[in-house]
Scaffold this motif. Structure first.
Motif, PDB file in Angstrom:
ATOM      1  N   LYS A  18      74.630   9.302  22.230  1.00 59.00           N
ATOM      2  CA  LYS A  18      74.423  10.015  23.452  1.00 59.00           C
ATOM      3  C   LYS A  18      75.936  10.695  23.463  1.00 59.00           C
ATOM      4  O   LYS A  18      76.022  11.836  23.863  1.00 59.00           O
ATOM      5  N   TYR A  19      77.057   9.750  23.278  1.00 57.91           N
ATOM      6  CA  TYR A  19      78.424  10.458  23.459  1.00 57.91           C
ATOM      7  C   TYR A  19      78.681  11.662  22.450  1.00 57.91           C
ATOM      8  O   TYR A  19      79.459  12.429  22.612  1.00 57.91           O
ATOM      9  N   LEU A  20      77.874  11.234  21.445  1.00 57.19           N
ATOM     10  CA  LEU A  20      78.198  12.497  20.335  1.00 57.19           C
ATOM     11  C   LEU A  20      77.441  13.784  20.474  1.00 57.19           C
ATOM     12  O   LEU A  20      77.790  14.728  19.863  1.00 57.19           O
ATOM     13  N   ASP A  30      82.260  13.272  22.468  1.00 57.42           N
ATOM     14  CA  ASP A  30      83.144  12.517  22.913  1.00 57.42           C
ATOM     15  C   ASP A  30      83.370  11.255  21.548  1.00 57.42           C
ATOM     16  O   ASP A  30      82.653  10.213  21.892  1.00 57.42           O
ATOM     17  N   TYR A  31      84.410  11.477  20.694  1.00 53.50           N
ATOM     18  CA  TYR A  31      84.548  10.757  19.604  1.00 53.50           C
ATOM     19  C   TYR A  31      84.991   9.315  20.078  1.00 53.50           C
ATOM     20  O   TYR A  31      84.671   8.184  19.422  1.00 53.50           O
ATOM     21  N   GLU A  63      84.016   6.883  10.974  1.00 53.34           N
ATOM     22  CA  GLU A  63      83.732   8.175  11.157  1.00 53.34           C
ATOM     23  C   GLU A  63      84.198   9.042  12.430  1.00 53.34           C
ATOM     24  O   GLU A  63      84.852   9.946  12.569  1.00 53.34           O
ATOM     25  N   ALA A  64      83.958   8.297  13.453  1.00 53.18           N
ATOM     26  CA  ALA A  64      84.117   8.781  14.777  1.00 53.18           C
ATOM     27  C   ALA A  64      85.697   8.776  14.869  1.00 53.18           C
ATOM     28  O   ALA A  64      86.164   9.698  15.527  1.00 53.18           O
ATOM     29  N   HIS A  65      86.357   7.823  14.704  1.00 49.30           N
ATOM     30  CA  HIS A  65      87.685   7.715  14.673  1.00 49.30           C
ATOM     31  C   HIS A  65      88.467   8.671  14.018  1.00 49.30           C
ATOM     32  O   HIS A  65      89.535   9.281  14.432  1.00 49.30           O
ATOM     33  N   GLU A  66      87.995   8.943  12.603  1.00 49.74           N
ATOM     34  CA  GLU A  66      88.514  10.181  11.904  1.00 49.74           C
ATOM     35  C   GLU A  66      88.370  11.324  12.583  1.00 49.74           C
ATOM     36  O   GLU A  66      89.327  12.268  12.562  1.00 49.74           O
TER      37      GLU A  66
END
Length: 314
Positions: A18-20, A30-31, A63-66
């Protein structure tokens, strides 16, 4: 309990997705929040022993942190994904992810963490692929050396050297031991230099390279305190016995505590050392007396031998 944890993990994944999502009022994913939720999902899956799903959650977290340019946290997530693969006994894949994490740590400017990750990967793969473990330990040593953390670098090099000896990769072991010895000399740990010289000589003799073994001892005379030490005397006696094809003398020296209580891999080299021809030469009447007097007396009768090493190498 497991079912509850799985449901908890799935809820966190739903929140992450949902954040993505983007929309008319939300142009950018929102990563950061998504990464947090994926991390929580990974922990829940792990607690439920669903390691493959935990791995997948870790990879999504990474992946989100990247995407958020948070390299350190991305590396941590990749490392955790590697540990999930370890739990599944998929060790080569685990090591690949941990190596990827180490590269990210370096890129992020945290080399110490990168070296520790490489060491961890080496430990994981050592029993399955010693060759890969050697590579990882050597990489970790290079990182530590670049950061001038020489004691940590020596620990990694020592692991690599022992594995190389164990795998009978003796040419590489000789080079690795020389590297260790140079650093020990640099930090003025001279007694350990003596021990590395013994290991080097044993490796060279197992390579059937008497010239390299002799040169190794001669070069060690520049190390403070080596000339006149029990290590030097024992090595003189060892080289003399090897050169004269005297298996008795070689075996006697290699059974001294100085040799027997080295690291196990090097002690085995001493116990299995066979001279060319395998001859056994008759001992002089003073041999038993020398043995009783201990290693300090080794080589004391070198002047009685009529060969090119009359008087000893030292």
């Amino acid at each position: 309990m497991a079912a509850q944890k799985i449901n908890e993990a799935l809820e966190h994944i739903a929140k992450a997705e949902k954040y993505l999502k983007t929309g008319f009022l939300k142009w950018k994913p929102d990563y950061d929040s998504a990464a947090t939720e994926y991390g929580k999902a990974a922990v829940a899956f792990k607690n439920a022993k669903q390691f493959d799903q935990a791995r997948e959650a870790c990879l999504r977290e990474a992946e989100a942190h990247e995407n958020n340019k948070a390299l350190f946290h991305a590396a941590k997530a990749y490392e955790q994904a590697g540990m999930m693969l370890k739990e599944m006994q998929r060790l080569p894949e685990a090591v690949q992810l941990i190596e990827k994490a180490s590269m990210m740590y370096l890129e992020n400017g945290t080399p110490d963490t990168a070296a520790i990750a490489l060491e961890r990967a080496g430990k994981l793969i050592e029993s399955v692929s010693p060759e890969k473990a050697v590579q990882l330990y050597q990489q970790a040593a290079s990182v530590f050396e670049n950061e001038e953390r020489l004691r940590q670098a020596l620990e990694m090099l020592g692991k690599a050297s022992r594995l190389l000896v164990r795998g009978r990769r003796l040419d590489e072991a000789a080079l690795s031991l020389q590297k260790e010895k140079s650093i020990y000399k640099e930090i003025e740990n001279y007694p350990t230099c003596y021990k590395k010289t013994i290991a080097q000589v044993l490796v060279h003799l197992h390579r059937n390279d008497y010239v390299a073994a002799e040169r190794c001892v001669r070069e060690s005379y520049s190390i403070p305190g080596f000339n006149g030490s029990e290590d030097c005397a024992a090595l003189e006696q060892l080289l003399e016995g090897y050169d004269q094809q005297d298996q008795d003398q070689v075996s006697e020296v290699c059974n001294l505590p100085l040799f027997k209580y080295m690291d196990n891999d090097y002690a085995k080299l001493g116990l299995t050392l066979v001279v060319p021809g395998g001859g056994i030469k008759k001992k002089s009447p003073n041999a038993a007396q020398d043995k009783a007097r201990g290693p300090a007396a080794v080589g004391s009768h070198a002047d009685e031998e009529e060969d090119e090493y009359s008087g000893g190498l030292c």
